[in-house]
Design an enzyme around this catalytic site. Structure first.
Site, PDB file in Angstrom:
ATOM      1  N   ASP A 242      -3.072  37.535  49.807  1.00 63.97           N
ATOM      2  CA  ASP A 242      -2.077  36.792  50.586  1.00 63.97           C
ATOM      3  C   ASP A 242      -1.090  36.168  49.607  1.00 63.97           C
ATOM      4  O   ASP A 242      -1.433  35.206  48.907  1.00 63.97           O
ATOM      5  CB  ASP A 242      -2.743  35.690  51.421  1.00 63.97           C
ATOM      6  CG  ASP A 242      -3.542  36.229  52.602  1.00 63.97           C
ATOM      7  OD1 ASP A 242      -3.865  37.425  52.605  1.00 63.97           O
ATOM      8  OD2 ASP A 242      -3.840  35.430  53.515  1.00 63.97           O
TER       9      ASP A 242
ATOM     10  N   LYS B 130       2.704  36.550  57.406  1.00 66.54           N
ATOM     11  CA  LYS B 130       1.872  35.366  57.647  1.00 66.54           C
ATOM     12  C   LYS B 130       2.756  34.140  57.720  1.00 66.54           C
ATOM     13  O   LYS B 130       3.701  33.999  56.939  1.00 66.54           O
ATOM     14  CB  LYS B 130       0.842  35.253  56.522  1.00 66.54           C
ATOM     15  CG  LYS B 130      -0.041  34.014  56.551  1.00 66.54           C
ATOM     16  CD  LYS B 130      -1.040  34.065  55.403  1.00 66.54           C
ATOM     17  CE  LYS B 130      -1.807  32.768  55.239  1.00 66.54           C
ATOM     18  NZ  LYS B 130      -2.755  32.801  54.101  1.00 66.54           N
TER      19      LYS B 130
ATOM     20  N   LYS C 119      -0.285  37.215  60.806  1.00 69.06           N
ATOM     21  CA  LYS C 119      -1.318  36.201  60.590  1.00 69.06           C
ATOM     22  C   LYS C 119      -0.731  34.819  60.819  1.00 69.06           C
ATOM     23  O   LYS C 119       0.263  34.443  60.200  1.00 69.06           O
ATOM     24  CB  LYS C 119      -1.891  36.307  59.173  1.00 69.06           C
ATOM     25  CG  LYS C 119      -2.965  35.252  58.859  1.00 69.06           C
ATOM     26  CD  LYS C 119      -3.598  35.487  57.504  1.00 69.06           C
ATOM     27  CE  LYS C 119      -4.527  34.354  57.122  1.00 69.06           C
ATOM     28  NZ  LYS C 119      -5.172  34.571  55.805  1.00 69.06           N
TER      29      LYS C 119
END
Length: 221
Positions: free
Chosen positions: A94, A158, A187
């Site tokens: 991430d 995200k 996300k």
């Protein structure tokens, strides 16, 4: 939306990114993830070898964050950090975009920054999620960040690090899903503290949720 506890758990990246997290706390996070069979455990890269060992007998994936939480490290540093984390056992990365460059309209740089990490991650057959930090962005900038991430071959976009002024918002998740369609995952992360909030994010289009309140969410009636 109705999901069983087991179904909801598979959406969750059980997260412990606290700077003061101890080894015992990271181990507890892993044990909780194994108990509920969450999608993953998301930690700072230092803890990946421990997390990998803790999760060895489970289907739960280790995730490391890169360029976290500010996104302002060099591209080379992000690539090296991602490679090191994967070498240590991370199955997903991430990464935080360079938010200042996005706000400066330096789109070519932002895309190339993501693309360099994406290439390194995909060479190892791992997944890349790109944190765009929606609290700093207006709707047009959210759309542009998602488009740049997609152009750079990211697997997910995200919402947030959880370390900024605000976390995930339903309307931002919906906008991100509208922008990327079914081509990328979305996300939602940051500020999700209840089962209903989790379900609302999923209904808005989230395919993964980053949460530290995993046990509370899953044990709610």
């Amino acid at each position: 939306m109705e999901l069983t506890t087991a179904e909801l758990a598979r959406y969750l990246d059980h997260t412990n990114l606290k700077p003061d997290a101890t080894q015992a706390e990271i181990e507890q996070t892993c044990q909780e993830a194994k108990k509920y069979q969450t999608a993953s455990v998301c930690v700072n890269a230092h803890w990946i070898p421990l997390v990998k060992a803790q999760l060895a007998d489970s289907p739960v994936n280790p995730i490391a964050v890169v360029g976290f939480p500010l996104g302002a490290t060099s591209t080379a540093a992000k690539v090296a950090e991602a490679q090191d984390a994967m070498n240590s056992g991370a199955e997903e990365i991430d990464m935080v975009i360079n938010i200042g460059e996005l706000l400066s309209n330096n789109d070519t740089f932002v895309q190339s920054d993501i693309a360099a990490v994406s290439a390194a991650v995909h060479q190892e057959n791992k997944l890349l999620k790109v944190i765009i930090e929606t609290s700093f962005l207006n709707n047009d900038q959210i759309v542009k960040a998602c488009q740049l991430a997609e152009a750079a071959q990211a697997d997910y976009v995200k919402t947030s690090t959880g370390f900024s002024s605000a976390g995930a918002k339903v309307e931002d998740v919906a906008l991100m899903r509208k922008t990327v369609g079914d081509r990328l995952g979305v996300k939602a992360s940051g500020g999700i503290h209840s089962r209903q909030e989790a379900l609302d994010m999923i209904a808005a289009g989230a395919s993964r949720l980053g949460v530290s309140a995993t046990v509370k969410i899953l044990e709610e009636n």
